[in-house]
Scaffold this motif. Structure first.
Motif, PDB file in Angstrom:
ATOM      1  N   GLN A  27      38.646  21.944 -18.735  1.00  0.00           N
ATOM      2  CA  GLN A  27      37.809  20.970 -19.436  1.00  0.00           C
ATOM      3  C   GLN A  27      38.007  19.560 -18.881  1.00  0.00           C
ATOM      4  OE1 GLN A  27      39.086  21.828 -23.467  1.00  0.00           O
ATOM      5  NE2 GLN A  27      37.343  23.177 -23.831  1.00  0.00           N
ATOM      6  N   GLU A  28      39.236  19.240 -18.496  1.00  0.00           N
ATOM      7  CA  GLU A  28      39.520  17.942 -17.877  1.00  0.00           C
ATOM      8  C   GLU A  28      38.777  17.801 -16.550  1.00  0.00           C
ATOM      9  OE1 GLU A  28      43.714  17.599 -17.454  1.00  0.00           O
ATOM     10  OE2 GLU A  28      44.093  17.383 -19.611  1.00  0.00           O
ATOM     11  N   GLU A  29      38.760  18.858 -15.767  1.00  0.00           N
ATOM     12  CA  GLU A  29      38.068  18.842 -14.481  1.00  0.00           C
ATOM     13  C   GLU A  29      36.567  18.691 -14.659  1.00  0.00           C
ATOM     14  OE1 GLU A  29      39.336  22.462 -12.680  1.00  0.00           O
ATOM     15  OE2 GLU A  29      41.285  21.660 -12.018  1.00  0.00           O
TER      16      GLU A  29
ATOM     17  N   GLU B 210      35.075  17.273 -17.257  1.00  0.00           N
ATOM     18  CA  GLU B 210      34.842  15.905 -17.723  1.00  0.00           C
ATOM     19  C   GLU B 210      34.960  14.915 -16.571  1.00  0.00           C
ATOM     20  OE1 GLU B 210      36.197  13.558 -21.654  1.00  0.00           O
ATOM     21  OE2 GLU B 210      37.825  13.862 -20.212  1.00  0.00           O
ATOM     22  N   HIS B 211      35.933  15.118 -15.702  1.00  0.00           N
ATOM     23  CA  HIS B 211      36.137  14.250 -14.532  1.00  0.00           C
ATOM     24  C   HIS B 211      34.915  14.258 -13.626  1.00  0.00           C
ATOM     25  CE1 HIS B 211      37.356  13.823 -10.250  1.00  0.00           C
ATOM     26  NE2 HIS B 211      38.020  12.779 -10.716  1.00  0.00           N
TER      27      HIS B 211
ATOM     28  N   SER C 165      36.353   9.755 -25.120  1.00  0.00           N
ATOM     29  CA  SER C 165      36.876  10.484 -23.966  1.00  0.00           C
ATOM     30  C   SER C 165      38.063   9.740 -23.353  1.00  0.00           C
ATOM     31  CB  SER C 165      35.784  10.657 -22.908  1.00  0.00           C
ATOM     32  OG  SER C 165      35.562   9.443 -22.217  1.00  0.00           O
ATOM     33  N   SER C 166      38.682  10.386 -22.379  1.00  0.00           N
ATOM     34  CA  SER C 166      39.813   9.756 -21.676  1.00  0.00           C
ATOM     35  C   SER C 166      39.333   8.687 -20.689  1.00  0.00           C
ATOM     36  CB  SER C 166      40.614  10.831 -20.927  1.00  0.00           C
ATOM     37  OG  SER C 166      39.783  11.558 -20.042  1.00  0.00           O
TER      38      SER C 166
ATOM     39  N   LYS D 176      42.937  22.254 -18.785  1.00  0.00           N
ATOM     40  CA  LYS D 176      42.802  21.751 -17.429  1.00  0.00           C
ATOM     41  C   LYS D 176      41.373  21.892 -16.929  1.00  0.00           C
ATOM     42  CE  LYS D 176      44.761  22.247 -12.778  1.00  0.00           C
ATOM     43  NZ  LYS D 176      45.724  23.000 -11.925  1.00  0.00           N
TER      44      LYS D 176
END
Length: 215
Positions: free
Chosen positions: A75-77, A79-80, A137-138, A73
């Motif tokens: 890492q997602e933040e 990246e966002h 990436s996403s 989570k």
């Protein structure tokens, strides 16, 4: 003599157990402290050590799962936030050009196109510099739309600067399918610019649909 050996062996086993237990407890304490400070990567390192000492310990297994979820989570933040930081200025620049050009490209003069061209090329270079890092990436779909929009606008401007006039040859076939086919083949700058600007707006709209979900 046998009794003495047994005593020494028992003491050895007890000391070894105490050492293993101490290493486990130390690793678990380090993991808990790392979790409190949101350093989930460090927590996982300590938990992996703890699980070497006690592979089936329920507390260690549970805490590791929590650390892995929190790290993902986190890492997602990261990246966002980086996605917005890198690509929002590019999107805003493209949006400003769309606003100044308007819905139709036909009113953009050759002089205006020549002024705009190096700015669009600069933006292309910015996207190109970042696209490799983000291709897995996403956010690769969003970036693909942004790249496509920039490319379409660039080709549109080139068409206007080239200023080639070429009538569409229908060869007696005025069916809708043939008209579209011949228009797509045409090198006329107005037709090319119109198609490319439509592609630009379409890519921008698709990007915005996804982008607005991330804001």
């Amino acid at each position: 003599m046998l009794k003495s050996v047994s005593v020494y062996l028992l003491l050895f086993l007890l000391c070894t157990s105490c050492t293993l237990f101490d290493e486990y407890e130390q690793s678990m304490e380090q993991a808990r402290n790392a979790m409190k400070s949101s350093d989930y990567a460090k927590a996982l390192e300590s938990l992996n050590v703890a699980l070497i000492e006690q592979p089936n310990n329920a507390d260690a297994v549970s805490l590791k799962k929590m650390a892995e979820e929190n790290l993902a989570k986190q890492q997602e933040e990261i990246e966002h936030d980086k996605f917005l930081e890198v690509f929002t200025p590019i999107y805003e620049k493209l949006s400003s050009w769309r606003g100044s050009i308007g819905e139709e490209i036909e009113f953009l003069t050759i002089t205006e196109a020549e002024i705009l061209l190096p700015q669009v090329e600069k933006l292309q270079n910015e996207i190109e510099a970042n696209i490799r890092e983000w291709q897995s990436s996403s956010y690769s779909i969003e970036i693909g739309y942004l790249d496509s929009a920039t490319e379409s606008l660039y080709l549109c401007i080139i068409a206007i600067i080239e200023n080639i006039s070429e009538p569409v040859e229908l060869n007696g076939d005025h069916s809708r399918s043939n008209v579209i086919k011949q228009m797509l083949r045409s090198n006329d700058f107005k037709i090319r610019a119109d198609f490319l600007y439509t592609d630009f707006k379409s890519s921008m709209n698709r990007f915005e649909e996804l982008y607005n979900k991330h804001k």
